[in-house]
Design a protein around this motif. Sequence first.
Motif, PDB file in Angstrom:
ATOM      1  N   GLY A 131       0.696  -1.037  -0.101  1.00 58.68           N
ATOM      2  CA  GLY A 131      -0.006  -0.066   0.052  1.00 58.68           C
ATOM      3  C   GLY A 131       0.962   1.399   0.009  1.00 58.68           C
ATOM      4  N   ILE A 132       1.894   1.208   0.748  1.00 58.62           N
ATOM      5  CA  ILE A 132       2.774   2.400   0.736  1.00 58.62           C
ATOM      6  C   ILE A 132       3.494   2.731  -0.588  1.00 58.62           C
ATOM      7  N   ILE A 133       3.659   1.563  -1.090  1.00 56.56           N
ATOM      8  CA  ILE A 133       4.801   1.345  -2.541  1.00 56.56           C
ATOM      9  C   ILE A 133       3.593   1.942  -3.422  1.00 56.56           C
ATOM     10  N   ALA A 134       2.422   1.425  -3.620  1.00 55.72           N
ATOM     11  CA  ALA A 134       1.387   1.959  -4.553  1.00 55.72           C
ATOM     12  C   ALA A 134       1.039   3.258  -4.660  1.00 55.72           C
ATOM     13  N   LYS A 135       1.193   3.868  -3.534  1.00 51.45           N
ATOM     14  CA  LYS A 135       0.689   5.532  -3.484  1.00 51.45           C
ATOM     15  C   LYS A 135      -0.715   5.691  -3.980  1.00 51.45           C
ATOM     16  N   HIS A 136      -1.679   4.599  -3.624  1.00 50.90           N
ATOM     17  CA  HIS A 136      -3.135   4.776  -4.148  1.00 50.90           C
ATOM     18  C   HIS A 136      -3.660   4.993  -2.806  1.00 50.90           C
ATOM     19  N   ARG A 138      -6.608   4.295  -1.324  1.00 44.43           N
ATOM     20  CA  ARG A 138      -7.314   2.992  -1.006  1.00 44.43           C
ATOM     21  C   ARG A 138      -6.572   2.068  -0.415  1.00 44.43           C
ATOM     22  N   LEU A 139      -5.226   1.849  -0.910  1.00 43.99           N
ATOM     23  CA  LEU A 139      -4.298   0.984  -0.640  1.00 43.99           C
ATOM     24  C   LEU A 139      -3.653   1.377   0.510  1.00 43.99           C
ATOM     25  N   ILE A 140      -3.335   2.867   0.507  1.00 41.00           N
ATOM     26  CA  ILE A 140      -2.886   3.360   1.941  1.00 41.00           C
ATOM     27  C   ILE A 140      -3.644   3.328   3.073  1.00 41.00           C
ATOM     28  N   ALA A 141      -4.802   3.515   2.702  1.00 41.96           N
ATOM     29  CA  ALA A 141      -5.740   3.341   3.766  1.00 41.96           C
ATOM     30  C   ALA A 141      -5.787   2.093   4.487  1.00 41.96           C
ATOM     31  N   LEU A 142      -5.689   0.991   3.543  1.00 42.42           N
ATOM     32  CA  LEU A 142      -5.564  -0.488   3.923  1.00 42.42           C
ATOM     33  C   LEU A 142      -4.528  -0.628   4.864  1.00 42.42           C
ATOM     34  N   SER A 143      -3.420  -0.134   4.363  1.00 36.67           N
ATOM     35  CA  SER A 143      -2.203  -0.274   4.872  1.00 36.67           C
ATOM     36  C   SER A 143      -2.073   0.496   6.440  1.00 36.67           C
ATOM     37  N   LEU A 144      -2.730   1.570   6.656  1.00 38.48           N
ATOM     38  CA  LEU A 144      -3.052   2.311   7.915  1.00 38.48           C
ATOM     39  C   LEU A 144      -3.876   1.147   8.871  1.00 38.48           C
ATOM     40  N   LEU A 145      -4.851   0.667   8.368  1.00 35.44           N
ATOM     41  CA  LEU A 145      -5.787  -0.008   8.966  1.00 35.44           C
ATOM     42  C   LEU A 145      -5.062  -1.306   9.573  1.00 35.44           C
TER      43      LEU A 145
END
Length: 252
Positions: A131-136, A138-145
């Motif tokens: 998620g961090i690498i993708a910089k998307h 929704r994926l960043i939100a998933l990473s934080l969750l």
Amino acid sequence: MKSQEEFKFSNQVILVPVAFILLIWLVFWFEIRFGFDFTNYGIFPQKLFGLRGVIFSAFIHSGITHLYHNTIPLFVLTAALFYFYREMAWKILIFGILLSGLLTWSIGRPAYHIGASGLIYVLVSFLFFKGIIAKHFRLIALSLLVIFLYGSMIWYVLPIKDGVSWEGHLSGLLVGLVFAFLFKKHIPKPNKYQWEDPHYNEDEDPFLKHFDEAGNFIETVPENEAIDTKVEEGKPPISINYIFKESKDSST
């Protein structure tokens, strides 16, 4: 691939996690019901017979507490994997079990290593770093969750508790990190708005023509910039008037 096509619900999002959990519970029930002990089918490092645990260890647990602690995160993380990364989910799941098991077999202590914890660490690591690498968003939100729910697991990659396979946890963490970089080209791209286009010219924007350089609303648009509208012969063009009335103070 567009993000809305990538993030699409499918039956696998629910069926795969449920099937996996049912399988590990079925193995545990079989041990209890018929008096078997499958611990010796776990990973035993640096021994050839211990290699069979690379395949079987994720489905074997030492007790009901061990199994319960793995059940909920396994369901949540597997469901997230198949929802957000459905095209590569099976690769992550299968190769995650195999590679984390092989790494555990290489670096582990001479004891049986069992449980789905290694796979859970693969999923936590992959979902967070990808998620961090993708910089998307929704994926960043998933990473934080993921880090909010399971961030405390990072301590168990260190030998801080007896009877816990920190080698399996560390192996899963490293494998998930490698997967995050290995599959970095499979990143769903977010939709771009018109104003994000590098060739975008705000002077040609039909909406912005209604505002001056200071951001004030212009009631009339210059004729040479007006939007083309059809006017029937013999009829005046339609005009819009903005009328407002000041409210009277009703208090006495």
